[in-house]
Design a protein around this motif. Structure first.
Motif, PDB file in Angstrom:
ATOM      1  N   ASN A  28       0.812  -1.223   0.000  1.00  0.00           N
ATOM      2  CA  ASN A  28       0.000   0.000   0.000  1.00  0.00           C
ATOM      3  C   ASN A  28       0.840   1.265   0.000  1.00  0.00           C
ATOM      4  OD1 ASN A  28      -3.164  -0.331   0.390  1.00  0.00           O
ATOM      5  ND2 ASN A  28      -2.168  -2.067   1.382  1.00  0.00           N
ATOM      6  N   GLY A  56     -12.220   1.765  -0.630  1.00  0.00           N
ATOM      7  CA  GLY A  56     -11.675   2.276   0.613  1.00  0.00           C
ATOM      8  C   GLY A  56     -10.327   2.946   0.496  1.00  0.00           C
ATOM      9  N   LYS A  59      -9.747   6.196   2.591  1.00  0.00           N
ATOM     10  CA  LYS A  59      -9.670   6.135   4.053  1.00  0.00           C
ATOM     11  C   LYS A  59      -8.214   6.154   4.509  1.00  0.00           C
ATOM     12  CE  LYS A  59     -14.016   3.666   4.846  1.00  0.00           C
ATOM     13  NZ  LYS A  59     -14.562   3.812   3.479  1.00  0.00           N
ATOM     14  N   GLN A  64      -7.775   1.325   6.734  1.00  0.00           N
ATOM     15  CA  GLN A  64      -7.769   0.277   5.712  1.00  0.00           C
ATOM     16  C   GLN A  64      -7.175  -1.015   6.273  1.00  0.00           C
ATOM     17  OE1 GLN A  64      -6.390   1.359   1.741  1.00  0.00           O
ATOM     18  NE2 GLN A  64      -6.466   3.524   2.303  1.00  0.00           N
ATOM     19  N   TYR A  67      -9.706  -2.724   8.503  1.00  0.00           N
ATOM     20  CA  TYR A  67     -10.732  -3.354   7.662  1.00  0.00           C
ATOM     21  C   TYR A  67     -10.207  -4.662   7.058  1.00  0.00           C
ATOM     22  CZ  TYR A  67     -14.353   0.265   7.518  1.00  0.00           C
ATOM     23  OH  TYR A  67     -15.368   1.111   7.830  1.00  0.00           O
ATOM     24  N   TYR A  68      -8.949  -4.644   6.644  1.00  0.00           N
ATOM     25  CA  TYR A  68      -8.369  -5.830   6.025  1.00  0.00           C
ATOM     26  C   TYR A  68      -8.251  -6.969   7.036  1.00  0.00           C
ATOM     27  CZ  TYR A  68      -5.341  -8.530   2.898  1.00  0.00           C
ATOM     28  OH  TYR A  68      -4.821  -9.505   2.089  1.00  0.00           O
TER      29      TYR A  68
END
Length: 358
Positions: A28, A56, A59, A64, A67-68
């Motif tokens: 990322n 997303g 965000k 993130q 969430y992952y």
């Protein structure tokens, strides 16, 4: 044994958590915008904003990441009113509700690897499910070649120590370890798939399943497995030969081998009953490591031969910045490494009673 399995499972969870954390932040922070890669050259600011909101990307990175983890965890939390990009809000997978507190529900489910950015919403689990079996077939074929031929040549090399046959085998095994896989793949494809094609009937490229001559249905082409399996098995074959030879020579110097000879056992009986089994420990270690590496993709071999496996899929995902496919593939590979290592520990206990599973 139960205590051993529980300890291994605990350390496996810690290892997977570390892998998840590293690959998430690594991929990322890479340069490049996945939203632009997905839309191509005809994107506008509104489309990019919509894609970022859907997946997303708008965000904070820490959000993130959470969430992952929530998507991967078998126990996850889902907000009734949230329209976030996690799979639960879209009802992608069957899940069982455990309990609810206010607007949040805790559910138990299978880990969700999300959807591919470039395959029109196709699930990453489907992508891996379609490619991993091809890689597994290729890896099993290659490691089988390495085991059978490698152990046989290692035994022959040990029996004829320092003779011309032993020296010839050692030269060939050293050459096999030193030649890169991508060079071997190009060489074999050119020689056997192009120059000698009319004799071998082998193709330079091809996967396990291909369309028939009428383009109506997929059929298995086993001949396409021959060249990539041989190329992929060359380096582990060379390692197995060297390890088997050296380990067997050490075993031959043990007292129980001299006792067996004194009892009048033939050399074949000594090798079959006593020597080979006790010489296999380092070979098992090498085989397990190589097999796990092969399942990791065998990227160069698959890409050069056009073999539709996990390695080729990872290369394509890197070219298109398909982050869910890349991260999901790496997680599956890490899980395979862990499972194979546990399996090898069990085999050690069978091969050598002195090895205790503690």
């Amino acid at each position: 044994m139960l205590q051993y399995i529980l300890n291994k499972a605990f350390y496996a969870c810690l290892t997977l958590f570390g892998v998840v954390t590293v690959i998430f932040f690594l991929f990322n922070v890479l340069p490049g915008d996945p939203a632009q890669m997905m839309l191509g050259q005809n994107e506008d600011s509104a489309q990019i904003a919509a894609v970022k909101a859907k997946y997303g990307f708008d965000k904070p990175i820490l959000t993130q990441y959470l969430y992952y983890l929530n998507d991967l965890s078998p126990l996850s939390f889902h907000s009734h009113k949230s329209e976030d990009y996690t799979f639960l809000s879209k009802g992608k997978y069957t899940h069982k509700k455990l309990f609810a507190i206010s607007n949040t529900t805790m559910v138990i489910k299978l880990p969700y690897l999300r959807e591919s950015f470039t395959k029109q919403g196709k699930k990453v689990s489907q992508v891996i499910g379609e490619t991993l079996p091809n890689t597994a077939i290729l890896a099993i074929s290659a490691i089988t070649i390495a085991i059978i031929i490698g152990i046989a040549l290692g035994i022959v090399s040990a029996l004829y120590k320092d003779r011309w046959l032993d020296k010839t085998i050692q030269v060939l095994s050293t050459l096999g370890m030193s030649v890169p896989s991508f060079f071997s793949a190009i060489l074999f494809a050119w020689i056997f798939g192009y120059i000698l094609h009319k004799y071998t009937n082998l193709e330079m490229t091809g996967s396990l399943y291909e369309l028939d001559d009428f383009g109506e249905r997929m059929q298995i082409q086993w001949k396409n497995l021959i060249l990539p399996a041989i190329v992929l098995g060359i380096r582990p074959l060379a390692v197995v030969i060297q390890l088997m030879r050296n380990s067997l020579l050490e075993v031959f110097n043990q007292d129980y081998i001299r006792t067996a000879r004194a009892k009048g056992l033939t050399e074949f009986q000594i090798i079959r009953r006593h020597a080979v089994k006790n010489a296999l420990n380092p070979v098992v270690t090498a085989i397990s490591g190589w097999f796990a590496s092969m399942l990791a993709g065998a990227v160069f071999v698959e890409y050069i031969f056009g073999w539709n496996g996990l390695g080729k899929e990872i290369v394509n995902a890197l070219n298109t910045l398909d982050l869910p496919v890349i991260m999901g593939s790496v997680l599956v590979i890490a899980l395979l490494f862990i499972i194979i290592n546990i399996f090898v520990d069990v085999i050690y206990g069978w091969l050598d009673p002195k090895v205790k599973l503690e």
